[in-house]
Design a protein around this motif. Structure first.
Motif, PDB file in Angstrom:
ATOM      1  N   GLY A   1      -3.708  10.504  -1.989  1.00  0.00           N
ATOM      2  CA  GLY A   1      -4.604  10.647  -0.839  1.00  0.00           C
ATOM      3  C   GLY A   1      -5.586   9.504  -0.742  1.00  0.00           C
ATOM      4  N   LEU A   2      -6.063   9.023  -1.897  1.00  0.00           N
ATOM      5  CA  LEU A   2      -7.000   7.908  -1.914  1.00  0.00           C
ATOM      6  C   LEU A   2      -6.355   6.642  -1.357  1.00  0.00           C
TER       7      LEU A   2
ATOM      8  N   LEU B   1     -14.938   4.961  -4.345  1.00  0.00           N
ATOM      9  CA  LEU B   1     -15.407   4.652  -2.996  1.00  0.00           C
ATOM     10  C   LEU B   1     -16.932   4.602  -2.900  1.00  0.00           C
TER      11      LEU B   1
ATOM     12  N   GLU C   1     -18.976   7.061  -2.987  1.00  0.00           N
ATOM     13  CA  GLU C   1     -19.558   8.214  -2.315  1.00  0.00           C
ATOM     14  C   GLU C   1     -20.510   8.943  -3.268  1.00  0.00           C
TER      15      GLU C   1
ATOM     16  N   ARG D   1      -2.934   2.546   7.495  1.00  0.00           N
ATOM     17  CA  ARG D   1      -3.148   2.517   8.944  1.00  0.00           C
ATOM     18  C   ARG D   1      -2.108   3.292   9.742  1.00  0.00           C
TER      19      ARG D   1
ATOM     20  N   GLY E   1     -13.746   9.880  -5.124  1.00  0.00           N
ATOM     21  CA  GLY E   1     -14.586   9.325  -4.070  1.00  0.00           C
ATOM     22  C   GLY E   1     -15.872   8.749  -4.632  1.00  0.00           C
TER      23      GLY E   1
ATOM     24  N   LYS F   1      -3.742   6.570   0.693  1.00  0.00           N
ATOM     25  CA  LYS F   1      -3.460   6.801   2.106  1.00  0.00           C
ATOM     26  C   LYS F   1      -4.723   6.703   2.964  1.00  0.00           C
ATOM     27  N   LYS F   2      -5.883   6.893   2.353  1.00  0.00           N
ATOM     28  CA  LYS F   2      -7.142   6.825   3.101  1.00  0.00           C
ATOM     29  C   LYS F   2      -7.330   5.447   3.722  1.00  0.00           C
ATOM     30  N   LYS F   3      -6.805   4.416   3.060  1.00  0.00           N
ATOM     31  CA  LYS F   3      -6.948   3.052   3.567  1.00  0.00           C
ATOM     32  C   LYS F   3      -5.711   2.584   4.330  1.00  0.00           C
TER      33      LYS F   3
ATOM     34  N   THR G   1       0.828  -1.209   0.000  1.00  0.00           N
ATOM     35  CA  THR G   1       0.000   0.000   0.000  1.00  0.00           C
ATOM     36  C   THR G   1       0.860   1.255   0.000  1.00  0.00           C
TER      37      THR G   1
ATOM     38  N   ASN H   1     -10.617  14.973  -5.833  1.00  0.00           N
ATOM     39  CA  ASN H   1     -10.861  14.097  -4.697  1.00  0.00           C
ATOM     40  C   ASN H   1     -12.324  13.657  -4.647  1.00  0.00           C
TER      41      ASN H   1
END
Length: 305
Positions: free
Chosen positions: A165-166, A121, A123, A172, A117, A168-170, A75, A113
């Motif tokens: 950023g996408l 994702l 959204e 930890r 999303g 990094k969103k997942k 990741t 972004n």
């Protein structure tokens, strides 16, 4: 002064510091315009790891290394590749005289972004967000028609940072640990290139003037300091405040490009920018209104009034 007020004030200070440093980044890299962009990028990766390793060492925060899994490594490897592309493109564009277009990229970034999303994702952007995206898209199309080509630098910067950023969103890891891991994954290739250029006599670390040497080494601190300030700000401020303040950096970059480095800003080009800025105004205003409604609904119990 209450604890909440102190937290807000310190958060605003950290956010302002981060965005001011990012905003004045073009001036820093301009002092290195005689160094090829790939060399600057390699030095930035190498010295960034050195800087953040010192911070983690002082704080004694290395326990997370033992908990890394192959999935985490993959990741962060993907994230580091997009980050390296973003850094390299930005450095090259600044030193090639495209500061205004780099600013455009970071203006567009929040809207991309939203698109990612929605597409990845699942959204569901609100009507106001789609309106903002439409205005910005019209501005990009207008610039493309006027100049006969896409603003590739701006779109590349915006898309690569949005994908980063996408990913990094997942992820930890914490902010500092994540940046350290990304730098570590690219450290050996970056160090290899750096040593190769020095060995062939094309490097600027050993043979360059002292000012160049200090700027190359200082690129690590220049990269990490705003990231650390930003991480501190995020812990103290709402995402709404962060979202509004994020336009400070590209605004400063835009002004630096036009007023200091005299990059051309024709009327036709300005029209395209205005549509994109209108999109950002709609996007930010809509977000503020939704945030206020959400807070009001939490304060007013169902059935009240």
């Amino acid at each position: 002064m209450s604890h909440e007020e102190r937290t807000l004030r310190s958060g605003l200070g950290f956010a302002l510091g981060a965005y001011l440093m990012w905003g004045f980044f073009p001036i820093y890299w301009k002092y290195l315009e005689h160094v090829p962009a790939m060399q600057i990028l390699s030095h930035r990766m190498v010295w960034s790891l050195g800087f953040v390793a010192i911070i983690l060492g002082v704080r004694g925060r290395w326990a997370w290394v033992r908990e890394l899994t192959p999935r985490t490594l993959l990741t962060y490897l993907a994230a580091s590749i997009f980050l390296a592309f973003n850094w390299g493109m930005y450095i090259w564009a600044v030193n090639a005289g495209y500061i205004v277009e780099t600013a455009l990229g970071y203006f567009i970034n929040p809207l991309i972004n939203v698109v990612l999303g929605a597409l990845i994702l699942g959204e569901r952007p609100r009507r106001g967000q789609w309106m903002a995206i439409g205005l910005a898209a019209f501005g990009v199309v207008y610039l493309t028609v006027v100049y006969g080509q896409l603003p590739l630098i701006a779109l590349s910067l915006a898309a690569s940072f949005a994908i980063y950023g996408l990913i990094k969103k997942k992820a930890r890891q914490g902010a500092i640990e994540g940046v350290a891991l990304e730098s570590a994954l690219l450290f050996l290739p970056a160090l290899g290139f750096m040593l190769f250029w020095e060995w062939t006599g094309e490097g600027h670390l050993l043979s360059g003037p002292l000012s160049t040497q200090l700027l190359l080494i200082g690129g690590g601190a220049a990269t990490m300091m705003p990231l650390l300030f930003f991480a501190a700000a995020v812990r103290r401020l709402s995402l709404t405040v962060i979202g509004v303040m994020q336009y400070l950096a590209p605004t400063i970059q835009f002004l630096i490009g036009v007023l200091i480095f005299n990059e051309p800003l024709t009327l036709t080009r300005l029209v395209g920018f205005i549509f994109i800025w209108l999109g950002l105004v709609v996007f930010t205003t809509e977000g503020l209104i939704q945030n206020r409604r959400a807070r009001r609904s939490r304060l007013i119990p169902p059935g009240a009034g």
